[in-house]
Design an enzyme around this catalytic site. Structure first.
Site, PDB file in Angstrom:
ATOM      1  N   ASN A   4      -4.196   1.047   0.919  1.00  0.00           N
ATOM      2  CA  ASN A   4      -3.138   0.065   1.212  1.00  0.00           C
ATOM      3  C   ASN A   4      -3.743  -1.191   2.142  1.00  0.00           C
ATOM      4  OD1 ASN A   4      -0.864  -1.336   2.171  1.00  0.00           O
ATOM      5  ND2 ASN A   4       0.066   0.456   3.276  1.00  0.00           N
ATOM      6  N   LYS A   6      -2.411  -3.720   3.362  1.00  0.00           N
ATOM      7  CA  LYS A   6      -1.297  -3.938   4.435  1.00  0.00           C
ATOM      8  C   LYS A   6      -1.765  -5.821   4.434  1.00  0.00           C
ATOM      9  CE  LYS A   6      -1.464   0.254   6.867  1.00  0.00           C
ATOM     10  NZ  LYS A   6      -1.291   0.948   7.984  1.00  0.00           N
ATOM     11  N   HIS A  90       6.856   2.401   3.166  1.00  0.00           N
ATOM     12  CA  HIS A  90       5.832   2.672   4.155  1.00  0.00           C
ATOM     13  C   HIS A  90       6.711   2.323   5.516  1.00  0.00           C
ATOM     14  CE1 HIS A  90       2.523   1.893   6.547  1.00  0.00           C
ATOM     15  NE2 HIS A  90       1.772   2.488   5.710  1.00  0.00           N
ATOM     16  N   GLU A  92       5.960   1.189   8.039  1.00  0.00           N
ATOM     17  CA  GLU A  92       5.903  -0.425   8.609  1.00  0.00           C
ATOM     18  C   GLU A  92       6.958  -0.857   8.147  1.00  0.00           C
ATOM     19  OE1 GLU A  92       1.850  -1.269   8.016  1.00  0.00           O
ATOM     20  OE2 GLU A  92       1.205   0.277   9.111  1.00  0.00           O
ATOM     21  N   GLU A 162       2.694  10.293   5.719  1.00  0.00           N
ATOM     22  CA  GLU A 162       2.225   9.521   6.617  1.00  0.00           C
ATOM     23  C   GLU A 162       2.830   9.716   7.976  1.00  0.00           C
ATOM     24  OE1 GLU A 162      -0.519   6.104   4.534  1.00  0.00           O
ATOM     25  OE2 GLU A 162       1.620   5.358   4.993  1.00  0.00           O
ATOM     26  N   GLY A 168      -3.268   3.849  11.886  1.00  0.00           N
ATOM     27  CA  GLY A 168      -3.883   2.802  12.560  1.00  0.00           C
ATOM     28  C   GLY A 168      -4.414   3.461  14.087  1.00  0.00           C
ATOM     29  N   SER A 208      -5.136   7.263   9.449  1.00  0.00           N
ATOM     30  CA  SER A 208      -6.542   7.410   9.982  1.00  0.00           C
ATOM     31  C   SER A 208      -7.619   8.407   9.072  1.00  0.00           C
ATOM     32  CB  SER A 208      -6.539   7.942  11.364  1.00  0.00           C
ATOM     33  OG  SER A 208      -6.021   6.889  12.017  1.00  0.00           O
TER      34      SER A 208
HETATM   35  P1  13P Z   1      -4.650   3.846   8.434  1.00  0.00           P
HETATM   36  O1  13P Z   1      -5.594   4.352   7.480  1.00  0.00           O
HETATM   37  O2  13P Z   1      -5.358   2.533   8.998  1.00  0.00           O
HETATM   38  O3  13P Z   1      -4.398   4.650   9.722  1.00  0.00           O
HETATM   39  O4  13P Z   1      -3.179   3.113   7.738  1.00  0.00           O
HETATM   40  C1  13P Z   1      -2.601   4.378   6.959  1.00  0.00           C
HETATM   41  C2  13P Z   1      -1.722   3.920   6.225  1.00  0.00           C
HETATM   42  O5  13P Z   1      -0.716   3.382   6.871  1.00  0.00           O
HETATM   43  C3  13P Z   1      -1.811   3.482   4.840  1.00  0.00           C
HETATM   44  O6  13P Z   1      -0.696   3.302   4.138  1.00  0.00           O
END
Ligand code: 13P
Length: 244
Positions: A4, A6, A90, A92, A162, A168, A208
């Protein structure tokens, strides 16, 4: 194994990524490989992966096919540009853009109708975990967003667990914590859709994931793959995750 991206990379950075990445995963037949760039770079990603084993996905979708919905992108539009996958719900989107379990369900149905493969995200916040409410949150998200599918629809989705506190932050869930949550999600699936469907659904872990922790996560029987943010932005790091 899904990346992803982002809100990272422009079109030329997208093309440059695949020039390096494609040969590194050309031999990967043990899994499907997916990258989800921003909407505006899907076309560049599709062009750069033509004839490879890499699938391209969107990071969100709207549930109407067309109309006066400024700024939105529909499932048939995503399919028409050559993407096959879409990430839905997601954390976010849930935290910053008002996504709810109800819109997750609407988006999933629209994606399936357009022939896209949805990756539906669930996961608890740190406060939920600290309050011992992880299972409650996963149950609510499953019941509100996934349990509304028909068995035929359920057979075509992928689920991603997740935990928000691991995204992150560099704080990966331990393989045991992740496995517990995956078990909880699979139990929900079993109760609603039966044992065969629950065994067949792929549940990805996200939060992560890095080249040095992917192996231990993937060793857990209920973890079927990874949804990777930061470590999917570099060809060599995402390739070593794919080829764990
Ligand atoms: P990270 O791997 O940067 O922690 O992000 C995970 C994520 O949100 C994938 O959709």
């Amino acid at each position: 194994m899904a990346g992803n991206w982002k809100m990272y990379k422009n079109a030329s950075e997208t093309t440059a990524f695949f020039e390096k990445f494609n040969p590194l995963v050309a031999g990967a037949s043990h899994c499907e490989v997916v990258i989800a760039p921003t909407f505006v770079n899907i076309a560049a990603a599709v062009a750069a992966t033509k004839g490879t084993n890499i699938g391209i996905g969107a990071q969100d979708v709207y549930w109407k096919n067309e109309g006066a919905f400024t700024g939105e992108v529909s499932a048939p539009m995503i399919a028409a540009v050559g993407a096959q996958w879409v990430i839905i719900g997601h954390s976010e989107r849930r935290q910053f853009f008002g996504e709810t379990d109800e819109t997750v369900l609407q988006k999933t149905v629209a994606a399936l109708e357009a022939g896209l493969k949805p990756i539906i995200c669930v996961g608890e916040m740190l406060a939920d975990r600290e309050a011992g409410k992880t299972a409650d949150v996963l149950t609510r998200q499953f019941q509100g967003g996934i349990a509304g599918l028909t068995p035929e629809q359920f057979a075509r989705i992928v689920i991603a667990y997740e935990p928000v506190w691991a995204i992150g932050t560099g704080k990966t869930a331990t393989p045991e914590i992740a496995a517990d949550a995956h078990k909880c999600i699979r139990a929900q699936a079993r109760a609603k859709f039966g044992a065969a469907a629950a065994d067949a659904v792929r549940i990805l872990y996200g939060g992560s994931v890095k080249p040095d922790n992917v192996k231990n996560l993937m060793a857990q029987p209920d973890i079927d793959g990874a949804l990777v943010g930061g470590a999917s932005l570099k060809p060599d790091s995402f390739a070593s995750i794919v080829n764990f």
